[in-house]
Structure formats: C-alpha cells, structure tokens
Motif scaffolding. Structure first.
Motif, PDB file in Angstrom:
ATOM      1  N   GLY A   1      -4.586   0.542  -8.284  1.00 27.14           N
ATOM      2  CA  GLY A   1      -4.933  -0.680  -7.567  1.00 27.14           C
ATOM      3  C   GLY A   1      -4.251  -0.844  -6.233  1.00 27.14           C
ATOM      4  N   THR A   2      -3.310   0.036  -5.911  1.00 22.73           N
ATOM      5  CA  THR A   2      -2.607  -0.028  -4.623  1.00 22.73           C
ATOM      6  C   THR A   2      -3.370   0.796  -3.590  1.00 22.73           C
ATOM      7  OG1 THR A   2      -0.473  -0.233  -5.749  1.00 22.73           O
ATOM      8  CG2 THR A   2      -0.434   0.408  -3.431  1.00 22.73           C
ATOM      9  N   PRO A   3      -3.707   0.247  -2.434  1.00 23.92           N
ATOM     10  CA  PRO A   3      -4.418   1.025  -1.416  1.00 23.92           C
ATOM     11  C   PRO A   3      -3.627   2.263  -1.001  1.00 23.92           C
ATOM     12  CG  PRO A   3      -4.422  -1.306  -0.860  1.00 23.92           C
ATOM     13  CD  PRO A   3      -3.485  -1.147  -2.008  1.00 23.92           C
ATOM     14  N   LEU A   4      -4.336   3.365  -0.808  1.00 21.33           N
ATOM     15  CA  LEU A   4      -3.717   4.620  -0.387  1.00 21.33           C
ATOM     16  C   LEU A   4      -4.273   5.000   0.978  1.00 21.33           C
ATOM     17  CD1 LEU A   4      -1.960   7.123  -0.958  1.00 21.33           C
ATOM     18  CD2 LEU A   4      -3.942   8.153  -2.096  1.00 21.33           C
ATOM     19  N   HIS A   5      -3.382   5.098   1.954  1.00 21.32           N
ATOM     20  CA  HIS A   5      -3.770   5.415   3.329  1.00 21.32           C
ATOM     21  C   HIS A   5      -3.364   6.858   3.640  1.00 21.32           C
ATOM     22  CE1 HIS A   5      -4.723   1.211   4.024  1.00 21.32           C
ATOM     23  NE2 HIS A   5      -3.581   0.905   3.435  1.00 21.32           N
ATOM     24  N   LEU A   6      -4.317   7.665   4.074  1.00 20.84           N
ATOM     25  CA  LEU A   6      -4.110   9.092   4.316  1.00 20.84           C
ATOM     26  C   LEU A   6      -3.925   9.347   5.808  1.00 20.84           C
ATOM     27  CD1 LEU A   6      -4.133  12.066   3.380  1.00 20.84           C
ATOM     28  CD2 LEU A   6      -6.647  11.979   3.505  1.00 20.84           C
ATOM     29  N   LEU A   7      -2.892  10.123   6.156  1.00 21.79           N
ATOM     30  CA  LEU A   7      -2.636  10.501   7.550  1.00 21.79           C
ATOM     31  C   LEU A   7      -2.373  11.991   7.622  1.00 21.79           C
ATOM     32  CD1 LEU A   7      -0.373   8.812  10.199  1.00 21.79           C
ATOM     33  CD2 LEU A   7       0.016  11.213   9.610  1.00 21.79           C
ATOM     34  N   GLY A   8      -3.055  12.662   8.548  1.00 25.83           N
ATOM     35  CA  GLY A   8      -2.819  14.079   8.795  1.00 25.83           C
ATOM     36  C   GLY A   8      -2.395  14.297  10.227  1.00 25.83           C
ATOM     37  N   HIS A   9      -1.292  15.022  10.413  1.00 25.06           N
ATOM     38  CA  HIS A   9      -0.800  15.335  11.759  1.00 25.06           C
ATOM     39  C   HIS A   9      -1.197  16.755  12.141  1.00 25.06           C
ATOM     40  CE1 HIS A   9       2.583  16.857  14.473  1.00 25.06           C
ATOM     41  NE2 HIS A   9       1.874  16.020  15.212  1.00 25.06           N
ATOM     42  N   SER A  10      -1.837  16.911  13.293  1.00 22.10           N
ATOM     43  CA  SER A  10      -2.186  18.213  13.845  1.00 22.10           C
ATOM     44  C   SER A  10      -3.003  19.014  12.827  1.00 22.10           C
ATOM     45  CB  SER A  10      -0.905  18.950  14.251  1.00 22.10           C
ATOM     46  OG  SER A  10      -1.187  20.073  15.037  1.00 22.10           O
ATOM     47  N   PHE A  11      -2.551  20.196  12.393  1.00 22.90           N
ATOM     48  CA  PHE A  11      -3.293  20.949  11.381  1.00 22.90           C
ATOM     49  C   PHE A  11      -3.468  20.136  10.106  1.00 22.90           C
ATOM     50  CE2 PHE A  11      -3.340  23.654   7.630  1.00 22.90           C
ATOM     51  CZ  PHE A  11      -4.408  24.499   7.901  1.00 22.90           C
TER      52      PHE A  11
ATOM     53  N   PRO B   1     -10.219   8.416  -3.130  1.00 24.42           N
ATOM     54  CA  PRO B   1      -9.058   7.610  -3.498  1.00 24.42           C
ATOM     55  C   PRO B   1      -8.400   6.906  -2.317  1.00 24.42           C
ATOM     56  CG  PRO B   1      -8.423   9.913  -3.373  1.00 24.42           C
ATOM     57  CD  PRO B   1      -9.912   9.864  -3.134  1.00 24.42           C
ATOM     58  N   TRP B   2      -8.900   7.153  -1.087  1.00 23.51           N
ATOM     59  CA  TRP B   2      -8.221   6.650   0.103  1.00 23.51           C
ATOM     60  C   TRP B   2      -8.882   5.375   0.629  1.00 23.51           C
ATOM     61  CZ3 TRP B   2     -10.203  11.789   0.052  1.00 23.51           C
ATOM     62  CH2 TRP B   2      -9.272  12.739  -0.404  1.00 23.51           C
ATOM     63  N   SER B   3      -8.043   4.503   1.167  1.00 24.80           N
ATOM     64  CA  SER B   3      -8.532   3.273   1.791  1.00 24.80           C
ATOM     65  C   SER B   3      -8.746   3.436   3.283  1.00 24.80           C
ATOM     66  CB  SER B   3      -7.549   2.125   1.539  1.00 24.80           C
ATOM     67  OG  SER B   3      -7.472   1.828   0.164  1.00 24.80           O
TER      68      SER B   3
ATOM     69  N   GLY C   1       0.849  -1.179   0.000  1.00 21.28           N
ATOM     70  CA  GLY C   1       0.000   0.000   0.000  1.00 21.28           C
ATOM     71  C   GLY C   1       0.885   1.229   0.000  1.00 21.28           C
ATOM     72  N   THR C   2       0.248   2.399  -0.149  1.00 21.58           N
ATOM     73  CA  THR C   2       0.951   3.675  -0.102  1.00 21.58           C
ATOM     74  C   THR C   2       0.408   4.485   1.058  1.00 21.58           C
ATOM     75  OG1 THR C   2       1.277   3.691  -2.506  1.00 21.58           O
ATOM     76  CG2 THR C   2       1.482   5.794  -1.368  1.00 21.58           C
ATOM     77  N   ALA C   3       1.304   5.116   1.800  1.00 21.91           N
ATOM     78  CA  ALA C   3       0.913   5.988   2.909  1.00 21.91           C
ATOM     79  C   ALA C   3       1.264   7.422   2.549  1.00 21.91           C
ATOM     80  CB  ALA C   3       1.628   5.576   4.189  1.00 21.91           C
ATOM     81  N   LEU C   4       0.293   8.321   2.637  1.00 26.70           N
ATOM     82  CA  LEU C   4       0.493   9.747   2.379  1.00 26.70           C
ATOM     83  C   LEU C   4       0.414  10.487   3.710  1.00 26.70           C
ATOM     84  CD1 LEU C   4       0.773  12.271   0.672  1.00 26.70           C
ATOM     85  CD2 LEU C   4      -1.680  12.112   0.139  1.00 26.70           C
TER      86      LEU C   4
END
Length: 301
Positions: A109-119, A143-145, A38-41
């Motif tokens: 086709g690769t899962p995309l995982h979204l992470l936001g820190h603070s703001f 687009p996010w898993s 997967g991909t982590a953003l």
C-alpha cells in the motif's frame, strides 16, 4: 563515473542485503522518523554503485520517503557470475522488478517511486516496458507509482563518450581491472584539473569499487551504452507519471537531447543548476527538492 561527496552514512541509514526472488542485493536504506509517505528505489549507472545516492538519503528520508539505493548485479557489493549473458539488459530489468516486488511486499500500500541514473535509466525503462508487455499468463500490474529518468538519454551515448567507452571495453577483454585503473588515473592526472581530484578516502573508495565490479557486467553495460535503441515512444505510451532531471552540462548525452526526450515522454523536466552528469552527487539538496516535490504531487493527484 559518479563521485559521492562523502561516505559516512547518516543516522537514518543502514547498509544491508535485500533478499528477492532473484537473489540478494546490496542496498543502502534510509528510514523516515515517522510513517513513510512512500518508498524511493534508486538505481545507479555504469561503473556506479548505491553510494552515488548517499547524499540524497537524509533529505529524502527527512521528507518522509523511505529510500533504497541498490548495487545492481555485477556492481560493487552485489556481485554476480562470470558470465556476460547474466548482465544482459532484460536480466537486469528482471532483477529490478524482483527488487521492486520485494519492497512492495514489505510495505504493502506504500507508493513506490522508481529512479534510474544514467545507464540505470535504461534498466528502469526495460523493467517498466517488460511489465507492460508481459505475456498474458503473467502478472502485469506495475508496482511503481512514478518513474524518474536522471541524466539518461534516449539511445546511444554521445560519440565522444562512446569512443572512450569503446576503448575501455577493448581493454577489459585483455587487461586486468587494476591495470586499467592505473591508466585511468594517469590520464586524469595529465588533464591538469586539480579541482577534480577527490579527497583521499573518496579516492580509495573509487579504487575499491572499481576493482569490485565484474568485468563481464561492465562489458555488457558498455555494449548497451553504445547501441541501445531509442524506445521513447514505447515508454511515453505507459500511463505512469514521469520526471526527467538533468544537470546543465553532460558528457554522456547532450542536455538538449535529454530535454527533448522529456518532452517526447510527456514528462516533467527539471534542470539542476551547477550540476553535470550526476546531480544526485553534485547538487543533492536541489535534486532531493525536485524529487520530493514531484513524488508529493503524484501522491496527491
């Protein structure tokens, strides 16, 4: 601000610019040795940058996740126009959607995982809700898993931190960034906490990063930190797996408030022992373990 524990990139990572439909963004990208699971953003917060996540790059890549940490518009090496309107939260949300679309196009086709820190959590929430509420004639598929909110509260920051942020914003309207930096350093030196003083090369980076920020971006982000409405109910209604992560203490939003928000979101909640506002930098091993366990469970569901 978050303080990275080191600056040297691991062998799996490179610094580059990511082209998107809304311009190019400075990123750090770490690649796993085998096929990516997967991909982590990873999206930084106020006064932060992609380097806030530098200690997560190697463990996340080792777990099989391509990891992309980004400087938002107006932050550090991405840059932007001298126009405060360019950094309004909806604009930053559109940037994040464009970055996400570029990553999914590069690895379909690769899962995309979204992470936001603070703001950055505000920006992630904005992007998700904008996608859900898009006009009928525009694509609405998210687009996010999954979505992870790291050390992010539901609305305005704690009153004590809000007072400090307001002082900074008042200074930004009349004083240059170098002068503000020198004042901040004097205040820190007067706090009598030598344990909090970073190593020389880290201190030099923090200074350089601060001067590279766009004052207009800092002002726009600061206004949101003081006045952002609580949109937890809207986000809870989005059928996206969610994780909330915090430290055991936090100057921006009380940990108890973050825990309660996670419950309202229907999100899994993890508290990282020994960490404050930046578990990603302060306890990266434990934070990476929590993230990879969550992302793996989402993908196996």
């Amino acid at each position: 601000m978050s303080t990275p524990p080191f600056l040297a990139l691991p062998a799996c990572a490179t610094a580059l610019r990511l082209p998107t439909s809304r311009g190019s963004f400075a990123v750090l990208r770490a690649e796993p040795t085998g096929p990516a699971r997967g991909t982590a953003l990873l999206v930084p917060g106020f006064t932060g940058s992609k380097e806030d996540f530098i200690a997560l790059l190697e463990p996340l890549a080792a777990a099989g996740f391509r990891t992309v940490a980004v400087d938002q518009r107006g932050q550090y090496e991405t840059g932007g126009p001298a126009d405060q309107a360019a950094y309004a939260l909806p604009e930053l949300g559109r940037d994040l959607r464009a970055i996400s679309d570029a990553l999914t196009e590069a690895a379909p086709g690769t899962p995309l995982h979204l992470l936001g820190h603070s703001f950055g959590g505000y920006v992630a929430r904005e992007a998700v809700l904008a996608g859900v509420n898009a006009p009928a004639n525009t694509p609405t598929a998210l687009p996010w898993s999954s979505l992870t909110m790291l050390s992010t509260g539901p609305g305005p920051i704690d009153p004590a931190e809000a007072a400090r942020t307001k002082m900074l914003m008042d200074a930004l309207g009349s004083v240059d960034l170098e002068t503000i930096w020198q004042v901040m350093q004097q205040l820190e030196e007067g706090s009598g906490d030598p344990a909090g003083k970073p190593a020389p090369q880290i201190a030099e980076f923090l200074h350089r990063r601060w001067l590279a920020n766009l004052p207009q971006a800092l002002l726009a982000m600061g206004e949101r930190l003081l006045s952002e409405p609580d949109r937890t109910a809207e986000l809870a209604a989005v059928p996206l797996p969610k994780l909330a992560v915090s430290g055991v203490r936090d100057y921006a939003w009380p940990v108890e408030e973050q825990s309660e928000t996670a419950a309202r979101l229907g999100a899994r909640y993890v508290r990282i022992d020994g960490a404050g506002h930046s578990p990603n930098a302060e306890r990266p091993t434990e934070t990476a373990a929590a993230l990879t366990e969550f992302w793996s469970s989402v993908q196996s569901a």
